[in-house]
Design an enzyme around this catalytic site. Structure first.
Site, PDB file in Angstrom:
ATOM      1  N   GLY A  49       0.654  -1.347  -0.017  1.00  0.00           N
ATOM      2  CA  GLY A  49      -0.032  -0.155  -0.157  1.00  0.00           C
ATOM      3  C   GLY A  49       0.724   1.308   0.009  1.00  0.00           C
ATOM      4  N   GLU A 103       4.035   4.158   6.383  1.00  0.00           N
ATOM      5  CA  GLU A 103       2.917   3.160   6.001  1.00  0.00           C
ATOM      6  C   GLU A 103       1.812   4.152   5.200  1.00  0.00           C
ATOM      7  OE1 GLU A 103       1.402   0.525   6.816  1.00  0.00           O
ATOM      8  OE2 GLU A 103       2.024  -0.237   8.797  1.00  0.00           O
ATOM      9  N   ASP A 107      -4.665   2.277  10.844  1.00  0.00           N
ATOM     10  CA  ASP A 107      -6.184   2.063  11.183  1.00  0.00           C
ATOM     11  C   ASP A 107      -6.331   1.659  12.514  1.00  0.00           C
ATOM     12  OD1 ASP A 107      -8.817   1.527  10.629  1.00  0.00           O
ATOM     13  OD2 ASP A 107      -8.900  -0.116   9.448  1.00  0.00           O
ATOM     14  N   THR A 108      -6.392   0.451  12.887  1.00  0.00           N
ATOM     15  CA  THR A 108      -6.501  -0.012  14.284  1.00  0.00           C
ATOM     16  C   THR A 108      -5.295   0.295  14.895  1.00  0.00           C
ATOM     17  OG1 THR A 108      -5.881  -2.081  13.657  1.00  0.00           O
ATOM     18  CG2 THR A 108      -8.152  -1.797  13.792  1.00  0.00           C
ATOM     19  N   GLY A 109      -3.957   0.240  14.034  1.00  0.00           N
ATOM     20  CA  GLY A 109      -2.817   0.361  14.724  1.00  0.00           C
ATOM     21  C   GLY A 109      -1.946  -0.969  14.951  1.00  0.00           C
ATOM     22  N   THR A 111      -1.183  -3.624  12.969  1.00  0.00           N
ATOM     23  CA  THR A 111      -0.148  -3.792  11.949  1.00  0.00           C
ATOM     24  C   THR A 111       1.206  -2.920  12.345  1.00  0.00           C
ATOM     25  OG1 THR A 111      -1.914  -4.131  10.088  1.00  0.00           O
ATOM     26  CG2 THR A 111       0.538  -3.857   9.551  1.00  0.00           C
ATOM     27  N   LYS A 135      -6.538   7.116  10.436  1.00  0.00           N
ATOM     28  CA  LYS A 135      -7.966   6.773  10.755  1.00  0.00           C
ATOM     29  C   LYS A 135      -8.020   6.727  12.066  1.00  0.00           C
ATOM     30  CE  LYS A 135      -9.771   3.852   7.305  1.00  0.00           C
ATOM     31  NZ  LYS A 135     -10.432   2.638   6.947  1.00  0.00           N
ATOM     32  N   ASP A 163      -5.312  -0.227  -2.269  1.00  0.00           N
ATOM     33  CA  ASP A 163      -6.288  -1.000  -2.919  1.00  0.00           C
ATOM     34  C   ASP A 163      -7.727  -1.419  -2.162  1.00  0.00           C
ATOM     35  OD1 ASP A 163      -4.924  -3.068  -1.070  1.00  0.00           O
ATOM     36  OD2 ASP A 163      -5.988  -4.728  -2.259  1.00  0.00           O
ATOM     37  N   ARG A 169      -5.402   0.779  -7.079  1.00  0.00           N
ATOM     38  CA  ARG A 169      -4.024   1.383  -6.771  1.00  0.00           C
ATOM     39  C   ARG A 169      -3.571   2.282  -7.560  1.00  0.00           C
ATOM     40  NH1 ARG A 169      -2.088  -2.164  -2.484  1.00  0.00           N
ATOM     41  NH2 ARG A 169      -2.200  -4.417  -2.873  1.00  0.00           N
TER      42      ARG A 169
END
Ligand code: IMP
Length: 201
Positions: A49, A103, A107-109, A111, A135, A163, A169
């Site tokens: 990404g 990155e 999002d949630t963090g 990863t 986010k 994506d 992409r």
């Protein structure tokens, strides 16, 4: 740019247009260059990404630095669990070096948190996070994001390297994807960036 939208009804609206992306990436490049001027900086970009963002960010840098890539994917059946599989590891050692973890979106963090733990084991001098999109409404783990491109609402976005099922992409801007059941994005849920300006489609 609208021809991208009229061709695909799943694309709801442009959230961040191409010119605003370029401006913000250029600002980030300046800021990071100043902070790491005398350092041995290695940019660690997370595939897939972040590849477009990383390429533009690298070209906005005013200092010498190297770039390396880590490929990751969610373990089958566990997307969103934060447990990732490394599909491509770094080619360079990072011991004693300043790492900038790049990155596309946090999002949630989960990863990024996994990656931080993994990279710290290699004994770098420092690790800072640079995320194009944040986010934060969905965050489960508090993360120190030093460089943030844009704060975005809780919507699913594609384009500029990001994506949905390997599609979109190529879009030069960031668009909201209409997923089943997702609410429409209203003008007051436009993105904001730390510089204080807002962007509209
Ligand atoms: P996290 O572990 O929940 O922070 O998820 C981070 C990863 O999920 C990102 O690097 C993306 O690959 C993916 N992701 C999260 N939200 C989006 C989105 O809106 N569009 C595309 N990919 C996303």
């Amino acid at each position: 740019m609208n021809n991208f939208l009229t061709n695909d009804s799943a694309l709801q609206k442009v959230l961040i247009p191409q010119n605003r992306l370029q401006e913000r990436v250029s600002e980030l490049g300046q800021e990071i260059s100043q902070a790491f001027e005398a350092k041995d900086l290695v940019i660690v970009a997370i595939l897939k990404g972040s590849f477009v963002f990383a390429a533009d960010l690298l070209r906005a840098m005013k200092i010498q630095c190297s770039i390396d890539f880590m490929g990751i994917s969610s373990y089958a059946g566990q997307p969103g669990s934060g447990v990732v599989r490394i599909t491509k590891d770094l080619d360079q050692g990072i011991a004693g070096r300043s790492v900038l973890l790049v990155e596309d979106i946090i999002d949630t963090g989960l990863t990024a948190n996994y990656l931080l733990h993994n990279l710290w084991q290699r004994k770098p001098a420092s690790i800072d996070i640079c995320a194009l999109l944040d986010k934060s409404a969905r965050r489960l783990i508090d993360l120190p994001i030093r460089y943030r491109g844009f704060e975005i609402p809780d919507v699913f976005v594609v384009g500029y390297g990001m994506d949905y099922q390997q599609r979109y992409r190529h879009l030069p801007h960031i668009s909201v994807l209409r997923l089943n059941g997702s609410p429409d994005v209203t003008p007051d849920s436009i993105v904001s960036d730390p510089a204080g300006s807002t962007s509209e489609s």
